[in-house]
Design a protein around this motif. Structure first.
Motif, PDB file in Angstrom:
ATOM      1  N   UNK A 100      -4.165  -0.013 -13.602  1.00 23.29           N
ATOM      2  CA  UNK A 100      -5.502  -0.049 -13.581  1.00 23.29           C
ATOM      3  C   UNK A 100      -5.729  -1.749 -13.907  1.00 23.29           C
ATOM      4  N   UNK A 101      -4.944  -2.626 -15.013  1.00 29.13           N
ATOM      5  CA  UNK A 101      -5.564  -3.822 -15.597  1.00 29.13           C
ATOM      6  C   UNK A 101      -4.387  -4.537 -14.631  1.00 29.13           C
ATOM      7  N   UNK A 102      -3.114  -4.862 -14.412  1.00 32.00           N
ATOM      8  CA  UNK A 102      -2.487  -5.493 -14.068  1.00 32.00           C
ATOM      9  C   UNK A 102      -2.605  -5.641 -12.799  1.00 32.00           C
ATOM     10  N   UNK A 103      -2.691  -4.918 -12.427  1.00 32.21           N
ATOM     11  CA  UNK A 103      -3.148  -4.187 -10.613  1.00 32.21           C
ATOM     12  C   UNK A 103      -4.292  -4.911 -10.173  1.00 32.21           C
ATOM     13  N   UNK A 104      -5.563  -4.458 -11.035  1.00 32.19           N
ATOM     14  CA  UNK A 104      -6.593  -4.945 -11.018  1.00 32.19           C
ATOM     15  C   UNK A 104      -7.018  -6.610 -10.914  1.00 32.19           C
ATOM     16  N   UNK A 105      -6.009  -6.902 -11.892  1.00 31.42           N
ATOM     17  CA  UNK A 105      -5.474  -8.727 -12.119  1.00 31.42           C
ATOM     18  C   UNK A 105      -5.228  -9.090 -10.537  1.00 31.42           C
ATOM     19  N   UNK A 106      -4.010  -8.619  -9.808  1.00 26.79           N
ATOM     20  CA  UNK A 106      -3.630  -8.535  -8.977  1.00 26.79           C
ATOM     21  C   UNK A 106      -4.068  -8.779  -7.578  1.00 26.79           C
ATOM     22  N   UNK A 107      -5.560  -7.961  -7.721  1.00 23.38           N
ATOM     23  CA  UNK A 107      -5.886  -7.404  -6.672  1.00 23.38           C
ATOM     24  C   UNK A 107      -7.347  -8.707  -6.183  1.00 23.38           C
TER      25      UNK A 107
END
Length: 347
Positions: A100-107
């Protein structure tokens, strides 16, 4: 139009894909890690369709996401990939922080790379979130776009953090981000850890129907296909930098929901009734928010969206879908999740 949908093999993501693929000129690329909650069977209608592509990948993989976004060059990114079940976040928050956090940052970084390269005119990044970021309401009032954040669970806290990242990427880098905060969804193809499918499947199998606490926690319910319509409308006509609260204006207590499911199954499987005898009150979920309700007047007024499905009929249609589609859910019950209680830490 070219769309990239993260989490497209999940419940809301697959409903959105079904909605997008209705347009004959749509091209849809799904990015999904294919965790327990993803079901490729939800996307079976698009097998062999040259307009549709399913990519198994982790959104936390920065280089893979950047390469994919730059190669696909979508007109719209719908970011739905997330760990979503509160009970699982209570048992273990690690995956929620990562996705939810790192994945959103990557996107967001991948989308920024496309946007700053020139991208496409009218490019949009639609970040799909939840009303749970706002915490718990008392008996009065409703959440709207100006409600202060007050998350209660590891799930809602990580979604709140993701919302803040999305907004910051708009304010700092000018990325055309739009944020939606939606109420509880229901409908076909929902993983059976969530309330309505869990109750339907347990009742069909004659198993107890666990109701947390006194069952009086209130949620606002929206059919998933209405949610998909709202997301498309936000992408088409929403204003970058704006947030849109999306709700069904159908508040029900959890006990009401379970009782309605029982009544529907009594009519369809009378020999096994009364199903309400299966209702079993169990220890409450720790940190269980009392009430959620959405004021969706902004999206109705500004974008012309309104939910089209009556809750009573929508719930009946949902129960009928699970009865008719055992081939979709039976493998999940037998190999992934059998319906056991989750989120008992501190309960």
């Amino acid at each position: 139009m070219k769309y990239l949908v993260t989490g497209g093999a999940g419940f809301i993501g697959s409903a959105l894909c079904h909605r997008l693929m209705q347009a004959p000129d749509a091209q849809v690329t799904v990015v999904d890690k294919m965790t327990y909650a993803a079901n490729p069977a939800s996307l079976d209608p698009f097998k062999g369709d040259s307009r549709f592509r399913l990519v198994k990948a982790d959104i936390c993989d920065f280089s893979r996401m950047t390469e994919l976004v730059l190669t696909e060059a979508p007109d719209v990114i719908f970011h739905l990939a997330a760990e979503t079940h509160v009970d699982r976040s209570i048992d273990g928050a690690d995956a929620f922080v990562q996705t939810n956090l790192i994945g959103t940052f990557a996107m967001l970084q991948a989308a920024r790379a496309l946007y700053e390269k020139g991208g496409k005119p009218g490019f949009r990044f639609v970040h799909v979130s939840t009303d749970e970021v706002f915490g718990s309401l008392g008996p009065e009032g409703r959440f709207d776009e100006a409600t202060a954040y007050d998350p209660s669970s590891p799930y809602s806290a990580t979604k709140a953090g993701a919302d803040h990242l999305a907004r910051a990427w708009h304010r700092t880098y000018g990325l055309p981000v739009l944020v939606s905060n939606c109420s509880n969804n229901y409908g076909p193809r929902q993983f059976p850890e969530k309330l309505i499918p869990l109750m339907v499947l347990n009742a069909l199998e004659g198993r107890p129907l666990p109701v947390y606490g006194d069952g009086l926690n209130v949620r606002d319910w929206l059919h998933v296909e209405d949610h998909a319509d709202a997301l498309v409308r936000i992408a088409e006509a929403g204003v970058p930098g704006e947030c849109y609260a999306v709700g069904g204006d159908s508040e029900k207590t959890n006990l009401e929901i379970v009782t309605l499911v029982c009544a529907l199954l009594d009519a369809r499987r009378p020999a096994r009734g009364p199903h309400r005898d299966l209702i079993t009150f169990v220890a409450d979920r720790p940190g269980h928010d009392l009430r959620y309700a959405i004021d969706a007047s902004k999206i109705r007024r500004d974008l012309g969206w309104t939910p089209s499905r009556d809750f009573t009929q929508g719930l009946a249609d949902t129960v009928d879908w699970y009865i008719a589609n055992e081939g979709w859910w039976r493998p999940l019950r037998e190999t992934v999740y059998a319906g056991d209680r989750l989120g008992t830490v501190g309960a």
